[in-house]
Design an enzyme around this catalytic site. Structure first.
Site, PDB file in Angstrom:
ATOM      1  N   ASP A  10     -11.008   2.989   4.251  1.00 56.04           N
ATOM      2  CA  ASP A  10     -11.298   1.566   4.043  1.00 56.04           C
ATOM      3  C   ASP A  10     -12.805   1.312   3.967  1.00 56.04           C
ATOM      4  O   ASP A  10     -13.239   0.239   3.549  1.00 56.04           O
ATOM      5  CB  ASP A  10     -10.717   0.740   5.215  1.00 56.04           C
ATOM      6  CG  ASP A  10      -9.565  -0.160   4.775  1.00 56.04           C
ATOM      7  OD1 ASP A  10      -9.376  -0.326   3.554  1.00 56.04           O
ATOM      8  OD2 ASP A  10      -8.858  -0.690   5.660  1.00 56.04           O
ATOM      9  N   GLN A  31      -4.705  -1.756   9.697  1.00 56.37           N
ATOM     10  CA  GLN A  31      -4.556  -3.023   8.978  1.00 56.37           C
ATOM     11  C   GLN A  31      -5.177  -4.163   9.787  1.00 56.37           C
ATOM     12  O   GLN A  31      -4.875  -4.336  10.966  1.00 56.37           O
ATOM     13  CB  GLN A  31      -3.062  -3.306   8.721  1.00 56.37           C
ATOM     14  CG  GLN A  31      -2.794  -4.561   7.921  1.00 56.37           C
ATOM     15  CD  GLN A  31      -3.341  -4.489   6.495  1.00 56.37           C
ATOM     16  OE1 GLN A  31      -3.262  -3.469   5.818  1.00 56.37           O
ATOM     17  NE2 GLN A  31      -3.919  -5.596   6.034  1.00 56.37           N
ATOM     18  N   LYS A  44       0.844  -1.203   0.000  1.00 59.27           N
ATOM     19  CA  LYS A  44       0.000   0.000   0.000  1.00 59.27           C
ATOM     20  C   LYS A  44       0.881   1.256   0.000  1.00 59.27           C
ATOM     21  O   LYS A  44       0.606   2.215  -0.717  1.00 59.27           O
ATOM     22  CB  LYS A  44      -0.933   0.001   1.223  1.00 59.27           C
ATOM     23  CG  LYS A  44      -2.060  -1.010   1.090  1.00 59.27           C
ATOM     24  CD  LYS A  44      -2.829  -1.212   2.379  1.00 59.27           C
ATOM     25  CE  LYS A  44      -3.821  -2.365   2.200  1.00 59.27           C
ATOM     26  NZ  LYS A  44      -4.480  -2.768   3.450  1.00 59.27           N
TER      27      LYS A  44
END
Ligand code: NAD
Length: 289
Positions: free
Chosen positions: A121, A98, A54
């Site tokens: 997200d 994460q 990422k």
């Protein structure tokens, strides 16, 4: 019939080139650079790899990314404090924690702490609710990537029978909601579904996200179906495969995504997209206040 293989790498590259140009314009116009803060808890090798991928993707398109690494023994209050600081930092536009988290950390409490405006997200309850009513701010990246792949291949969604195999909060359910929003007739299957094949055989578009290699066999797929394989599984011999028996299913499908090289590259691309959207919205808000 031998299916057209949907090249996720190619589509992702095109979208990223477009994003890169938009980010250059944004920086030139506002003097601000979109910034993503990634919070990594623990030292799981797969999570580390995802986070470094990422960060590289951000760099490539001109997004600044900062990773904060926390020990796997971090307490909930300590983690929430880190999130609060990122929420309050006006130079940060997107925040990503994460997953998975170590078992002692309650995922929902952590995700709900992220400011809705920085939830790139798309996992905050507000954004999840937005999916239900069709007005989400940030769509979750993998389902969004699936939708973008279908659009890029000019595959009609409205009126199609869509079967989603997998009902997780991060892939299966949001994919189903997003495609229903586009007027598909959607069925969701999961581990307790009896006789999976009776559902999959009806699909014009079959999206599979179960994490079970070899789950979808040739006879389970309607001739001419579009098959999107979200699964990522590492076999004992080290090979990475999806959930679909690729060689058999490609003989029946009209389109199929490979693993790797299908949905995966689109997921990170949509994270970049969401970060730019967040940067535009937050910068606009700051300028007008
Ligand atoms: P998960 O384990 O949270 O959910 C799996 C879902 O599949 C559950 O709803 C479960 O009921 C269902 N399922 C399991 N076995 C089944 C079976 N035999 N028949 C029908 N349904 C079954 O997983 P997840 O986080 O949703 O991820 C699913 C897969 O997608 C994994 O392989 C994961 O690695 C992959 N993934 C890929 C990307 C990407 O960018 N390509 C992103 C996220 C997840």
């Amino acid at each position: 019939m031998s299916a057209k293989i949907i090249d996720g790498v190619k589509h992702a590259r095109q979208l990223r080139a477009d994003l890169s140009a938009q980010i250059s314009d944004f920086v030139a116009q506002t003097g601000h650079r979109p910034k993503l803060k990634v919070i990594l808890v623990g030292s799981d090798p797969a999570s580390r790899l995802y986070v470094s991928n990422k960060a590289r993707a951000c760099r490539d398109v001109g997004i600044e990314s900062v990773t904060i690494e926390l020990s796997s023994s971090v307490t909930l209050p300590e983690l929430l404090e880190v999130i609060d600081a990122a929420n309050e930092d006006s130079t940060v536009h997107g925040i990503l924690v994460q997953l998975p988290l170590p078992p002692h950390l309650p995922v929902r409490a952590v995700l709900e702490r992220i400011s809705v405006d920085k939830d790139v997200d798309g996992f905050h309850m507000y954004n999840v609710g937005g999916l239900v009513v069709g007005s989400t701010v940030f769509s979750p990246c993998t389902p969004y990537g699936v939708q973008k792949l279908l659009e890029a291949e000019q595959i009609p969604i409205a009126g199609q029978n869509v079967v989603v195999v997998g009902a997780s909060n991060i892939v299966g359910k949001p994919t189903a909601l997003m495609l229903m929003q586009r007027d598909a007739t959607v069925c969701i299957c999961h581990a307790k579904t009896r006789d999976l094949a009776q559902f999959t055989i009806l699909a014009d578009i079959l999206v599979v996200a179960a994490g079970r290699p070899g789950l979808i066999l040739g006879p389970m797929v309607k001739t001419g179906a579009v098959v999107i394989d979200v699964g990522i599984n590492r076999l004992p011999d080290g090979r990475i495969v999806g959930d679909v028996d690729f060689d058999a299913v490609r003989q029946r499908a009209s389109h199929i995504t490979p693993v790797p090289g299908g949905v995966g590259p689109m997921t990170i691309t949509m994270l970049l997209h969401n970060t730019l959207v967040a940067a535009r919205a937050l910068t606009g808000k700051a300028l007008s206040s």
